[in-house]
Design a protein around this motif. Structure first.
Motif, PDB file in Angstrom:
ATOM      1  N   ILE A  38       0.813  -1.215   0.000  1.00 36.25           N
ATOM      2  CA  ILE A  38       0.000   0.000   0.000  1.00 36.25           C
ATOM      3  C   ILE A  38       0.851   1.273   0.000  1.00 36.25           C
ATOM      4  CG2 ILE A  38      -2.166  -0.992   0.817  1.00 36.25           C
ATOM      5  CD1 ILE A  38       0.282   0.660   3.193  1.00 36.25           C
ATOM      6  N   THR A  39       2.116   1.145  -0.406  1.00 36.20           N
ATOM      7  CA  THR A  39       2.925   2.344  -0.637  1.00 36.20           C
ATOM      8  C   THR A  39       2.429   3.036  -1.907  1.00 36.20           C
ATOM      9  OG1 THR A  39       4.552   1.164  -1.973  1.00 36.20           O
ATOM     10  CG2 THR A  39       4.943   1.234   0.416  1.00 36.20           C
ATOM     11  N   PRO A  40       2.707   4.322  -2.076  1.00 28.60           N
ATOM     12  CA  PRO A  40       2.255   5.006  -3.296  1.00 28.60           C
ATOM     13  C   PRO A  40       2.726   4.323  -4.576  1.00 28.60           C
ATOM     14  CG  PRO A  40       2.995   6.614  -1.685  1.00 28.60           C
ATOM     15  CD  PRO A  40       3.345   5.257  -1.122  1.00 28.60           C
ATOM     16  N   GLU A  41       3.970   3.861  -4.595  1.00 21.17           N
ATOM     17  CA  GLU A  41       4.517   3.233  -5.795  1.00 21.17           C
ATOM     18  C   GLU A  41       3.785   1.926  -6.112  1.00 21.17           C
ATOM     19  OE1 GLU A  41       7.170   5.912  -3.787  1.00 21.17           O
ATOM     20  OE2 GLU A  41       6.316   4.021  -3.075  1.00 21.17           O
ATOM     21  N   SER A  42       3.549   1.128  -5.071  1.00 24.35           N
ATOM     22  CA  SER A  42       2.870  -0.150  -5.273  1.00 24.35           C
ATOM     23  C   SER A  42       1.426   0.055  -5.716  1.00 24.35           C
ATOM     24  CB  SER A  42       2.925  -0.984  -3.998  1.00 24.35           C
ATOM     25  OG  SER A  42       2.278  -2.216  -4.181  1.00 24.35           O
ATOM     26  N   LEU A  43       0.739   1.026  -5.116  1.00 28.26           N
ATOM     27  CA  LEU A  43      -0.647   1.286  -5.511  1.00 28.26           C
ATOM     28  C   LEU A  43      -0.735   1.748  -6.959  1.00 28.26           C
ATOM     29  CD1 LEU A  43      -2.129   3.019  -2.319  1.00 28.26           C
ATOM     30  CD2 LEU A  43      -2.471   0.662  -3.102  1.00 28.26           C
ATOM     31  N   GLU A  44       0.233   2.519  -7.418  1.00 29.07           N
ATOM     32  CA  GLU A  44       0.238   2.957  -8.816  1.00 29.07           C
ATOM     33  C   GLU A  44       0.370   1.758  -9.750  1.00 29.07           C
ATOM     34  OE1 GLU A  44      -0.410   5.819 -10.490  1.00 29.07           O
ATOM     35  OE2 GLU A  44      -1.136   6.362  -8.498  1.00 29.07           O
ATOM     36  N   ARG A  45       1.203   0.802  -9.379  1.00 32.85           N
ATOM     37  CA  ARG A  45       1.349  -0.408 -10.210  1.00 32.85           C
ATOM     38  C   ARG A  45       0.045  -1.192 -10.254  1.00 32.85           C
ATOM     39  NH1 ARG A  45       6.587  -0.467  -7.743  1.00 32.85           N
ATOM     40  NH2 ARG A  45       5.863  -1.905  -6.125  1.00 32.85           N
ATOM     41  N   LEU A  46      -0.650  -1.260  -9.116  1.00 33.30           N
ATOM     42  CA  LEU A  46      -1.919  -1.997  -9.083  1.00 33.30           C
ATOM     43  C   LEU A  46      -2.991  -1.285  -9.907  1.00 33.30           C
ATOM     44  CD1 LEU A  46      -2.099  -3.125  -5.343  1.00 33.30           C
ATOM     45  CD2 LEU A  46      -1.527  -4.513  -7.334  1.00 33.30           C
ATOM     46  N   ARG A  47      -2.994   0.032  -9.886  1.00 35.78           N
ATOM     47  CA  ARG A  47      -3.988   0.795 -10.664  1.00 35.78           C
ATOM     48  C   ARG A  47      -3.810   0.580 -12.168  1.00 35.78           C
ATOM     49  NH1 ARG A  47      -2.686   4.913  -6.798  1.00 35.78           N
ATOM     50  NH2 ARG A  47      -4.381   5.164  -5.288  1.00 35.78           N
ATOM     51  N   ALA A  48      -2.604   0.275 -12.585  1.00 28.61           N
ATOM     52  CA  ALA A  48      -2.323   0.093 -14.010  1.00 28.61           C
ATOM     53  C   ALA A  48      -2.822  -1.253 -14.534  1.00 28.61           C
ATOM     54  CB  ALA A  48      -0.824   0.229 -14.259  1.00 28.61           C
ATOM     55  N   ILE A  49      -3.242  -2.147 -13.639  1.00 30.18           N
ATOM     56  CA  ILE A  49      -3.683  -3.483 -14.051  1.00 30.18           C
ATOM     57  C   ILE A  49      -5.155  -3.446 -14.457  1.00 30.18           C
ATOM     58  CG2 ILE A  49      -4.053  -5.858 -13.250  1.00 30.18           C
ATOM     59  CD1 ILE A  49      -1.736  -5.402 -11.279  1.00 30.18           C
ATOM     60  N   ASP A  50      -5.484  -4.085 -15.544  1.00 31.09           N
ATOM     61  CA  ASP A  50      -6.879  -4.255 -15.948  1.00 31.09           C
ATOM     62  C   ASP A  50      -7.473  -5.372 -15.091  1.00 31.09           C
ATOM     63  OD1 ASP A  50      -9.323  -4.686 -17.093  1.00 31.09           O
ATOM     64  OD2 ASP A  50      -8.557  -5.288 -19.063  1.00 31.09           O
ATOM     65  N   PRO A  51      -8.459  -5.077 -14.224  1.00 30.28           N
ATOM     66  CA  PRO A  51      -9.019  -6.122 -13.369  1.00 30.28           C
ATOM     67  C   PRO A  51      -9.502  -7.350 -14.144  1.00 30.28           C
ATOM     68  CG  PRO A  51      -9.776  -3.977 -12.644  1.00 30.28           C
ATOM     69  CD  PRO A  51      -9.067  -3.765 -13.949  1.00 30.28           C
ATOM     70  N   ALA A  52      -9.971  -7.135 -15.364  1.00 27.68           N
ATOM     71  CA  ALA A  52     -10.468  -8.255 -16.160  1.00 27.68           C
ATOM     72  C   ALA A  52      -9.372  -9.247 -16.520  1.00 27.68           C
ATOM     73  CB  ALA A  52     -11.136  -7.733 -17.433  1.00 27.68           C
ATOM     74  N   SER A  53      -8.106  -8.818 -16.418  1.00 26.58           N
ATOM     75  CA  SER A  53      -6.993  -9.718 -16.719  1.00 26.58           C
ATOM     76  C   SER A  53      -6.636 -10.625 -15.544  1.00 26.58           C
ATOM     77  CB  SER A  53      -5.761  -8.896 -17.114  1.00 26.58           C
ATOM     78  OG  SER A  53      -5.234  -8.195 -15.992  1.00 26.58           O
ATOM     79  N   LEU A  54      -7.238 -10.357 -14.369  1.00 27.08           N
ATOM     80  CA  LEU A  54      -6.945 -11.146 -13.169  1.00 27.08           C
ATOM     81  C   LEU A  54      -7.928 -12.298 -13.036  1.00 27.08           C
ATOM     82  CD1 LEU A  54      -6.444  -8.128 -10.733  1.00 27.08           C
ATOM     83  CD2 LEU A  54      -4.631  -9.559 -11.709  1.00 27.08           C
ATOM     84  N   PRO A  55      -7.494 -13.425 -12.456  1.00 24.43           N
ATOM     85  CA  PRO A  55      -8.403 -14.555 -12.269  1.00 24.43           C
ATOM     86  C   PRO A  55      -9.618 -14.170 -11.423  1.00 24.43           C
ATOM     87  CG  PRO A  55      -6.129 -15.215 -11.861  1.00 24.43           C
ATOM     88  CD  PRO A  55      -6.123 -13.719 -11.983  1.00 24.43           C
ATOM     89  N   LEU A  56     -10.782 -14.636 -11.844  1.00 26.91           N
ATOM     90  CA  LEU A  56     -12.014 -14.396 -11.107  1.00 26.91           C
ATOM     91  C   LEU A  56     -12.136 -15.408  -9.981  1.00 26.91           C
ATOM     92  CD1 LEU A  56     -14.724 -12.783 -11.015  1.00 26.91           C
ATOM     93  CD2 LEU A  56     -15.684 -14.584 -12.475  1.00 26.91           C
ATOM     94  N   VAL A  57     -12.477 -14.933  -8.777  1.00 28.62           N
ATOM     95  CA  VAL A  57     -12.670 -15.816  -7.628  1.00 28.62           C
ATOM     96  C   VAL A  57     -14.140 -16.208  -7.577  1.00 28.62           C
ATOM     97  CG1 VAL A  57     -12.505 -16.024  -5.118  1.00 28.62           C
ATOM     98  CG2 VAL A  57     -10.777 -14.717  -6.381  1.00 28.62           C
ATOM     99  N   GLU A  58     -14.397 -17.493  -7.647  1.00 25.03           N
ATOM    100  CA  GLU A  58     -15.776 -17.983  -7.662  1.00 25.03           C
ATOM    101  C   GLU A  58     -16.351 -18.045  -6.248  1.00 25.03           C
ATOM    102  OE1 GLU A  58     -17.370 -18.390 -10.352  1.00 25.03           O
ATOM    103  OE2 GLU A  58     -15.761 -18.436 -11.850  1.00 25.03           O
TER     104      GLU A  58
END
Length: 280
Positions: A38-58
Motif C-alpha cells: 500500500i505504498t504510493p509506488e505499489s498502488l500505482e502499479r496496481l492501478r495500471a492493471i486491468d481487473p479483467a486480466s486477473l483470475p475471477l474468484v468464484e
C-alpha cells in the motif's frame, strides 16, 4: 480501488474488487495486502492493471482483515463531539490515544468472541485508515497525503475491563476478535472527502448508531500528523478514529452484547460488516 484479503483464516490471499463487485485474485501480482503493497509506488502499479486480466474468484469466500500484519493498531478515543456528550465526557483538547493489540484483528464477518468474565461487551462503528508512507514529524498536508486508504472498523470494547479494572483502556480493547476491519480497503483517491460519511450500526436489527464523520473533532490528517510527534508511523500501520453516539454504554439503561447477538455496521462507500457474538 478496493483491495481485500480472502480465504480461510491464516491462509488469506490478496484480492481486488472489480467494478461489478466480483473478487479478482492478486496472488500473481503481490504476496499480500500489507505495508509493502500500500505504498504510493505499489498502488500505482496496481492501478495500471486491468481487473479483467486477473483470475475471477468464484463463490463467496471468507474475507479476512483487509490489511495484514500491521506494526501498530492505534485508536483515538472520544473523537466525536456527540459521542463525548453521551458519555458525559468533556471534548478533549488533544486526541486521546490508546492501542489495540494487533492480535485483535479479524475479518469483517468473523464472530465476535465474548471473553471469559466479560459482563459489558460493547460496539463502536469507526472510520479507520492505513498509513502508506513513513511519517515522522509530518505536517497535516503531508499526513493527508500519507494515508493510503480507508475502511470500516468495529472497535469492539469490554467496558468493565476498560473502565473498572484499574486502567488502562487497552485492557478492554485488545481481546481477540475486537478489531474487525474491512470488508475492503478503499484507496484514498477513491474515497475523496471524508468530512461527511454516513456511519451506522445495528444489533439484532435495531439501529443504535446513525451518525456521520461530520461530528468528528480531529480529522484523519490532523490525527496522523499529531501521532507522528510521538512515534514514527510505517506503511501498514492502522489508525481507527473514534465513534459517533449510540454505543451500548450510552444507552439508558446500558445495553450489552450477549451470545447469539447479531451486529451489522457500515460506512457510506466503504462497505458493511456482519458479526455474531460467540463465547470464548
Amino acid at each position: 480501488m478496493k483491495l481485500l484479503r480472502f480465504g480461510p483464516n491464516g491462509q488469506e490471499k490478496p484480492g481486488l474488487l472489480d467494478a461489478d463487485g466480483k473478487i479478482r485474485d492478486l496472488t500473481g501480482v503481490v504476496a499480500d495486502i500489507d505495508g509493502g503493497t500500500i505504498t504510493p509506488e505499489s498502488l500505482e502499479r496496481l492501478r495500471a492493471i486491468d481487473p479483467a486480466s486477473l483470475p475471477l474468484v468464484e463463490g463467496e469466500p471468507r474475507l479476512g482483515a483487509c490489511v495484514a500484519r500491521p506494526g501498530k493498531f492505534i485508536c483515538i478515543g472520544l473523537n466525536y463531539a456527540d459521542h463525548a456528550a453521551e458519555t458525559g465526557a468533556a471534548i478533549p483538547d488533544e486526541p486521546i490515544l490508546f492501542m489495540k493489540a494487533t492480535s485483535a484483528l479479524s475479518g469483517p464477518n468473523d464472530p465476535i468472541v465474548k471473553p471469559r468474565d466479560s459482563t459489558k461487551l460493547d460496539w463502536e462503528v469507526e472510520l479507520a485508515f492505513v498509513v502508506g508512507t513513513e511519517c515522522r514529524y509530518v505536517d497535516e498536508a503531508q499526513a493527508e497525503a500519507a494515508i493510503a486508504g480507508y475502511f470500516v472498523c468495529n472497535d469492539v470494547s469490554e467496558r468493565a475491563f476498560q473502565l473498572e479494572r484499574g486502567g488502562t483502556w487497552d485492557k478492554g480493547k485488545g481481546c481477540d476478535s475486537f478489531g474487525p476491519i474491512g470488508p475492503w480497503l478503499v484507496t484514498a483517491d477513491e474515497v475523496g472527502d471524508t468530512s461527511d460519511l454516513h456511519m451506522w450500526l445495528e444489533v439484532n436489527g435495531k439501529r443504535y448508531q446513525d451518525g456521520s464523520t461530520s461530528t468528528m473533532i480531529f480529522r484523519p490528517g490532523f490525527i496522523l500528523s499529531y501521532l507522528s510527534r510521538f512515534m514514527s508511523l510505517q506503511p501498514g500501520d492502522i489508525v481507527t478514529t473514534g465513534t459517533p453516539p449510540g454505543v451500548g454504554l450510552g444507552q439508558n439503561p446500558n445495553v450489552w452484547l450477549h451470545k447469539g447477538d447479531r451486529i451489522a455496521l457500515g460506512i457510506a462507500g466503504l462497505g458493511e460488516q456482519h458479526q455474531v457474538v460467540i463465547e470464548a
